[in-house]
Scaffold this motif. Structure first.
Motif, PDB file in Angstrom:
ATOM      1  N   PRO A   1     -10.924   4.959  -6.588  1.00  0.00           N
ATOM      2  CA  PRO A   1     -10.880   5.396  -7.973  1.00  0.00           C
ATOM      3  C   PRO A   1     -10.499   4.192  -8.859  1.00  0.00           C
ATOM      4  O   PRO A   1      -9.772   3.294  -8.419  1.00  0.00           O
ATOM      5  N   ARG A   2     -10.983   4.180 -10.066  1.00  0.00           N
ATOM      6  CA  ARG A   2     -10.743   3.061 -10.986  1.00  0.00           C
ATOM      7  C   ARG A   2      -9.245   2.756 -11.127  1.00  0.00           C
ATOM      8  O   ARG A   2      -8.831   1.601 -11.129  1.00  0.00           O
ATOM      9  N   GLU A   3      -8.422   3.798 -11.221  1.00  0.00           N
ATOM     10  CA  GLU A   3      -6.984   3.578 -11.410  1.00  0.00           C
ATOM     11  C   GLU A   3      -6.373   2.845 -10.212  1.00  0.00           C
ATOM     12  O   GLU A   3      -5.540   1.953 -10.367  1.00  0.00           O
ATOM     13  N   VAL A   4      -6.790   3.221  -9.010  1.00  0.00           N
ATOM     14  CA  VAL A   4      -6.282   2.564  -7.798  1.00  0.00           C
ATOM     15  C   VAL A   4      -6.770   1.127  -7.761  1.00  0.00           C
ATOM     16  O   VAL A   4      -6.004   0.208  -7.457  1.00  0.00           O
ATOM     17  N   ARG A   5      -8.044   0.910  -8.057  1.00  0.00           N
ATOM     18  CA  ARG A   5      -8.581  -0.454  -8.080  1.00  0.00           C
ATOM     19  C   ARG A   5      -7.792  -1.325  -9.053  1.00  0.00           C
ATOM     20  O   ARG A   5      -7.424  -2.457  -8.744  1.00  0.00           O
ATOM     21  N   ASP A   6      -7.487  -0.784 -10.234  1.00  0.00           N
ATOM     22  CA  ASP A   6      -6.734  -1.551 -11.228  1.00  0.00           C
ATOM     23  C   ASP A   6      -5.333  -1.891 -10.724  1.00  0.00           C
ATOM     24  O   ASP A   6      -4.844  -3.008 -10.930  1.00  0.00           O
ATOM     25  N   LEU A   7      -4.694  -0.952 -10.040  1.00  0.00           N
ATOM     26  CA  LEU A   7      -3.365  -1.220  -9.473  1.00  0.00           C
ATOM     27  C   LEU A   7      -3.435  -2.286  -8.385  1.00  0.00           C
ATOM     28  O   LEU A   7      -2.562  -3.154  -8.293  1.00  0.00           O
ATOM     29  N   VAL A   8      -4.463  -2.225  -7.544  1.00  0.00           N
ATOM     30  CA  VAL A   8      -4.647  -3.235  -6.493  1.00  0.00           C
ATOM     31  C   VAL A   8      -4.826  -4.608  -7.132  1.00  0.00           C
ATOM     32  O   VAL A   8      -4.221  -5.597  -6.691  1.00  0.00           O
ATOM     33  N   LYS A   9      -5.653  -4.690  -8.162  1.00  0.00           N
ATOM     34  CA  LYS A   9      -5.872  -5.970  -8.853  1.00  0.00           C
ATOM     35  C   LYS A   9      -4.561  -6.513  -9.429  1.00  0.00           C
ATOM     36  O   LYS A   9      -4.278  -7.706  -9.318  1.00  0.00           O
ATOM     37  N   GLU A  10      -3.746  -5.625 -10.003  1.00  0.00           N
ATOM     38  CA  GLU A  10      -2.462  -6.049 -10.565  1.00  0.00           C
ATOM     39  C   GLU A  10      -1.528  -6.568  -9.478  1.00  0.00           C
ATOM     40  O   GLU A  10      -0.871  -7.595  -9.653  1.00  0.00           O
ATOM     41  N   ARG A  11      -1.445  -5.861  -8.358  1.00  0.00           N
ATOM     42  CA  ARG A  11      -0.567  -6.274  -7.258  1.00  0.00           C
ATOM     43  C   ARG A  11      -1.005  -7.614  -6.685  1.00  0.00           C
ATOM     44  O   ARG A  11      -0.186  -8.490  -6.407  1.00  0.00           O
ATOM     45  N   ALA A  12      -2.313  -7.767  -6.505  1.00  0.00           N
ATOM     46  CA  ALA A  12      -2.832  -9.030  -5.964  1.00  0.00           C
ATOM     47  C   ALA A  12      -2.523 -10.176  -6.919  1.00  0.00           C
ATOM     48  O   ALA A  12      -2.073 -11.250  -6.501  1.00  0.00           O
ATOM     49  N   LYS A  13      -2.756  -9.948  -8.203  1.00  0.00           N
ATOM     50  CA  LYS A  13      -2.490 -10.988  -9.206  1.00  0.00           C
ATOM     51  C   LYS A  13      -1.010 -11.363  -9.215  1.00  0.00           C
ATOM     52  O   LYS A  13      -0.652 -12.538  -9.288  1.00  0.00           O
ATOM     53  N   ALA A  14      -0.139 -10.354  -9.115  1.00  0.00           N
ATOM     54  CA  ALA A  14       1.310 -10.605  -9.115  1.00  0.00           C
ATOM     55  C   ALA A  14       1.730 -11.452  -7.917  1.00  0.00           C
ATOM     56  O   ALA A  14       2.672 -12.237  -8.003  1.00  0.00           O
ATOM     57  N   GLU A  15       1.005 -11.311  -6.792  1.00  0.00           N
ATOM     58  CA  GLU A  15       1.311 -12.104  -5.594  1.00  0.00           C
ATOM     59  C   GLU A  15       0.537 -13.404  -5.543  1.00  0.00           C
ATOM     60  O   GLU A  15       0.675 -14.190  -4.605  1.00  0.00           O
ATOM     61  N   GLY A  16      -0.333 -13.615  -6.530  1.00  0.00           N
ATOM     62  CA  GLY A  16      -1.075 -14.877  -6.608  1.00  0.00           C
ATOM     63  C   GLY A  16      -2.179 -15.011  -5.578  1.00  0.00           C
ATOM     64  O   GLY A  16      -2.492 -16.131  -5.163  1.00  0.00           O
ATOM     65  N   VAL A  17      -2.755 -13.881  -5.172  1.00  0.00           N
ATOM     66  CA  VAL A  17      -3.843 -13.922  -4.196  1.00  0.00           C
ATOM     67  C   VAL A  17      -5.018 -13.109  -4.722  1.00  0.00           C
ATOM     68  O   VAL A  17      -4.880 -12.324  -5.659  1.00  0.00           O
ATOM     69  N   SER A  18      -6.166 -13.269  -4.086  1.00  0.00           N
ATOM     70  CA  SER A  18      -7.344 -12.487  -4.460  1.00  0.00           C
ATOM     71  C   SER A  18      -7.174 -11.042  -3.988  1.00  0.00           C
ATOM     72  O   SER A  18      -6.365 -10.755  -3.095  1.00  0.00           O
ATOM     73  N   VAL A  19      -7.930 -10.151  -4.578  1.00  0.00           N
ATOM     74  CA  VAL A  19      -7.930  -8.751  -4.149  1.00  0.00           C
ATOM     75  C   VAL A  19      -8.319  -8.667  -2.674  1.00  0.00           C
ATOM     76  O   VAL A  19      -7.707  -7.939  -1.891  1.00  0.00           O
ATOM     77  N   SER A  20      -9.318  -9.435  -2.287  1.00  0.00           N
ATOM     78  CA  SER A  20      -9.771  -9.420  -0.897  1.00  0.00           C
ATOM     79  C   SER A  20      -8.645  -9.824   0.047  1.00  0.00           C
ATOM     80  O   SER A  20      -8.400  -9.161   1.066  1.00  0.00           O
ATOM     81  N   LYS A  21      -7.947 -10.903  -0.275  1.00  0.00           N
ATOM     82  CA  LYS A  21      -6.865 -11.364   0.601  1.00  0.00           C
ATOM     83  C   LYS A  21      -5.725 -10.348   0.623  1.00  0.00           C
ATOM     84  O   LYS A  21      -5.143 -10.069   1.666  1.00  0.00           O
ATOM     85  N   TRP A  22      -5.405  -9.763  -0.531  1.00  0.00           N
ATOM     86  CA  TRP A  22      -4.325  -8.780  -0.603  1.00  0.00           C
ATOM     87  C   TRP A  22      -4.652  -7.569   0.264  1.00  0.00           C
ATOM     88  O   TRP A  22      -3.815  -7.105   1.046  1.00  0.00           O
ATOM     89  N   LEU A  23      -5.879  -7.055   0.131  1.00  0.00           N
ATOM     90  CA  LEU A  23      -6.294  -5.906   0.941  1.00  0.00           C
ATOM     91  C   LEU A  23      -6.358  -6.252   2.430  1.00  0.00           C
ATOM     92  O   LEU A  23      -5.979  -5.449   3.284  1.00  0.00           O
ATOM     93  N   ARG A  24      -6.840  -7.470   2.741  1.00  0.00           N
ATOM     94  CA  ARG A  24      -6.923  -7.884   4.147  1.00  0.00           C
ATOM     95  C   ARG A  24      -5.531  -7.890   4.776  1.00  0.00           C
ATOM     96  O   ARG A  24      -5.338  -7.393   5.893  1.00  0.00           O
ATOM     97  N   ARG A  25      -4.537  -8.425   4.061  1.00  0.00           N
ATOM     98  CA  ARG A  25      -3.165  -8.433   4.579  1.00  0.00           C
ATOM     99  C   ARG A  25      -2.659  -7.012   4.812  1.00  0.00           C
ATOM    100  O   ARG A  25      -2.045  -6.718   5.849  1.00  0.00           O
TER     101      ARG A  25
END
Length: 107
Positions: A74-98
């Motif tokens: 869902p768009r809201e979840v995607r936006d939260l994932v993008k925010e979390r990844a950005k806060a950790e300084g990594v790409s969405v792909s790397k954040w999800l992979r971890r």
């Protein structure tokens, strides 16, 4: 890499091969710097591996393309994932992979 000025070359239909040049003997220069066999090998290796990954090495550890997985969120979840990844300084792909690797290895 500099753009090649094609006006310096001409097409010759009757010549279907390129001349092999020993770059350690011939004085070939690109942007004023001598181009050696080692330079050619480095560039050839880069061309061979180009496209395997975007900014990293193959995750498969054998040089092959790493498998991909597509996830629909869902768009809201995607936006939260993008925010979390950005806060950790990594790409969405790397954040999800971890996240996925942590869950798989915890099981």
């Amino acid at each position: 890499m500099s753009k090649i000025d094609t006006s310096r070359y001409r097409f010759t239909p009757d010549k279907d091969t390129l001349e092999d040049v020993d770059l350690d003997k011939a004085d070939v220069r690109i942007d004023g710097k001598r181009y050696s066999e080692a330079d050619a090998e480095r560039d050839a290796e880069a061309a061979r591996t180009r496209g395997l990954s975007r900014g990293g090495v193959s995750l498969s550890k054998d040089g092959s393309h790493s498998p991909t997985v597509t996830v629909t969120l869902p768009r809201e979840v995607r936006d939260l994932v993008k925010e979390r990844a950005k806060a950790e300084g990594v790409s969405v792909s790397k954040w999800l992979r971890r996240l996925i690797e942590d869950q798989v290895h915890a099981a």
